[in-house]
Motif scaffolding. Structure first.
Motif, mmCIF file in Angstrom:
data_model
loop_
_atom_site.group_PDB
_atom_site.id
_atom_site.type_symbol
_atom_site.label_atom_id
_atom_site.label_comp_id
_atom_site.label_asym_id
_atom_site.label_seq_id
_atom_site.Cartn_x
_atom_site.Cartn_y
_atom_site.Cartn_z
ATOM 1 N N GLY A 144 119.203 35.647 78.487
ATOM 2 C CA GLY A 144 120.267 36.637 78.622
ATOM 3 C C GLY A 144 120.281 37.334 79.974
ATOM 4 N N TYR A 145 119.574 36.773 80.954
ATOM 5 C CA TYR A 145 119.513 37.392 82.276
ATOM 6 C C TYR A 145 120.798 37.147 83.061
ATOM 7 N N ARG A 146 121.145 38.125 83.870
ATOM 8 C CA ARG A 146 122.306 38.023 84.752
ATOM 9 C C ARG A 146 121.930 37.479 86.124
ATOM 10 N N PHE A 147 120.633 37.561 86.459
ATOM 11 C CA PHE A 147 120.154 37.127 87.760
ATOM 12 C C PHE A 147 118.906 36.268 87.621
ATOM 13 N N LEU A 148 118.733 35.372 88.583
ATOM 14 C CA LEU A 148 117.495 34.639 88.774
ATOM 15 C C LEU A 148 117.113 34.865 90.231
ATOM 16 N N CYS A 149 115.892 35.317 90.472
ATOM 17 C CA CYS A 149 115.487 35.614 91.845
ATOM 18 C C CYS A 149 114.167 34.931 92.174
ATOM 19 N N LEU A 150 113.818 34.962 93.429
ATOM 20 C CA LEU A 150 112.580 34.372 93.913
ATOM 21 C C LEU A 150 112.285 34.941 95.291
ATOM 22 N N ASP A 151 111.088 34.706 95.763
ATOM 23 C CA ASP A 151 110.684 35.077 97.113
ATOM 24 C C ASP A 151 110.317 33.810 97.865
ATOM 25 N N VAL A 152 110.618 33.808 99.154
ATOM 26 C CA VAL A 152 110.283 32.670 100.009
ATOM 27 C C VAL A 152 109.989 33.219 101.402
ATOM 28 N N PHE A 153 108.990 32.645 102.079
ATOM 29 C CA PHE A 153 108.708 33.067 103.441
ATOM 30 C C PHE A 153 109.876 32.700 104.346
ATOM 31 N N ALA A 154 110.309 33.643 105.161
ATOM 32 C CA ALA A 154 111.467 33.444 106.042
ATOM 33 C C ALA A 154 111.272 32.266 106.983
ATOM 34 N N ASP A 155 110.047 32.007 107.411
ATOM 35 C CA ASP A 155 109.783 30.900 108.338
ATOM 36 C C ASP A 155 109.812 29.536 107.656
ATOM 37 N N ASN A 156 109.852 29.508 106.338
ATOM 38 C CA ASN A 156 109.904 28.248 105.595
ATOM 39 C C ASN A 156 111.363 27.821 105.474
ATOM 40 N N ARG A 157 111.931 27.384 106.576
ATOM 41 C CA ARG A 157 113.363 27.047 106.625
ATOM 42 C C ARG A 157 113.739 25.964 105.617
ATOM 43 N N HIS A 158 112.856 25.005 105.412
ATOM 44 C CA HIS A 158 113.145 23.936 104.449
ATOM 45 C C HIS A 158 113.417 24.527 103.062
ATOM 46 N N ALA A 159 112.546 25.442 102.628
ATOM 47 C CA ALA A 159 112.718 26.063 101.311
ATOM 48 C C ALA A 159 113.921 27.000 101.302
ATOM 49 N N VAL A 160 114.091 27.793 102.349
ATOM 50 C CA VAL A 160 115.236 28.715 102.413
ATOM 51 C C VAL A 160 116.533 27.937 102.273
ATOM 52 N N GLU A 161 116.664 26.854 103.017
ATOM 53 C CA GLU A 161 117.894 26.043 102.950
ATOM 54 C C GLU A 161 118.062 25.380 101.586
ATOM 55 N N PHE A 162 116.959 24.949 100.980
ATOM 56 C CA PHE A 162 117.000 24.375 99.630
ATOM 57 C C PHE A 162 117.594 25.385 98.645
ATOM 58 N N TYR A 163 117.097 26.627 98.687
ATOM 59 C CA TYR A 163 117.587 27.650 97.765
ATOM 60 C C TYR A 163 119.013 28.061 98.089
ATOM 61 N N GLU A 164 119.357 28.138 99.345
ATOM 62 C CA GLU A 164 120.740 28.473 99.716
ATOM 63 C C GLU A 164 121.717 27.418 99.201
ATOM 64 N N ARG A 165 121.338 26.147 99.270
ATOM 65 C CA ARG A 165 122.217 25.081 98.742
ATOM 66 C C ARG A 165 122.424 25.227 97.239
ATOM 67 N N ARG A 166 121.531 25.920 96.567
ATOM 68 C CA ARG A 166 121.650 26.141 95.127
ATOM 69 C C ARG A 166 122.265 27.488 94.789
ATOM 70 N N GLY A 167 122.836 28.157 95.780
ATOM 71 C CA GLY A 167 123.578 29.394 95.546
ATOM 72 C C GLY A 167 122.793 30.679 95.688
ATOM 73 N N PHE A 168 121.513 30.611 96.057
ATOM 74 C CA PHE A 168 120.744 31.832 96.269
ATOM 75 C C PHE A 168 121.168 32.478 97.585
ATOM 76 N N GLN A 169 121.178 33.800 97.587
ATOM 77 C CA GLN A 169 121.555 34.561 98.769
ATOM 78 C C GLN A 169 120.474 35.589 99.069
ATOM 79 N N THR A 170 120.322 35.900 100.351
ATOM 80 C CA THR A 170 119.350 36.915 100.751
ATOM 81 C C THR A 170 119.842 38.277 100.297
#
Length: 155
Positions: free
Chosen positions: A120-146
């Motif tokens: 029943g959650y409205r949000f799904l969140c996570l933390d990622v190191f800013a320098d880990n561009r591969h992971a940041v881009e992976f999550y952004e492609r899935r709709g995650f936003q900073t």
């Protein structure tokens, strides 16, 4: 991608989960933290995460059709930093090197979204190191936003 099955983690998966710690600590992190610091952080974080018994938390292990463990994802209840409402949190996601690029992380993130919606959650969140561009881009492609940025100045 070959057939992949996601199964709830069992006690006998513990060594496998911890075996992926170097994969997590070896990602690009802040330049002011050396590899030993990142390894210590990751080991402490994993130990605390798996030691906590949280109602509603779930760890899923990805298995290949031939019975090999390929990775895992750990989701747990969390609180939204702005509204304080309950939300889902992806605290760990790790793959073996051989599993990269096969869509397994995407499959695990879909499972995390399904888990969060079922809670029943409205949000799904996570933390990622800013320098880990591969992971940041992976999550952004899935709709995650900073939402927030933690800024650090080494002294």
């Amino acid at each position: 991608m070959t057939a992949i099955e996601l199964r709830p983690a069992r006690p006998e998966d513990r060594d496998f989960l911890h075996s992926l710690s170097p994969r997590l600590s070896g990602v690009p992190g802040p330049a002011w933290h050396d590899l030993a610091a990142m390894e210590g952080f990751q080991d402490r974080y994993m130990t605390a995460t798996f030691a906590a018994v949280e109602k509603g938390a779930q760890t899923l292990v990805a298995w290949s059709a031939d019975g090999k463990r390929l990775g895992y994802i750990h989701m747990r209840p969390f609180k939204d930093g702005v509204t304080d409402e309950p939300c889902g949190y992806v605290s760990l996601l790790a793959l073996t090197e051989e599993a990269e690029g096969q869509g397994i992380a995407h499959l695990m993130m879909q499972a995390a979204e399904t888990w969060a919606r079922a809670q029943g959650y409205r949000f799904l969140c996570l933390d990622v190191f800013a320098d880990n561009r591969h992971a940041v881009e992976f999550y952004e492609r899935r709709g995650f936003q900073t939402e927030t940025l933690r800024m650090v100045k080494p002294l």
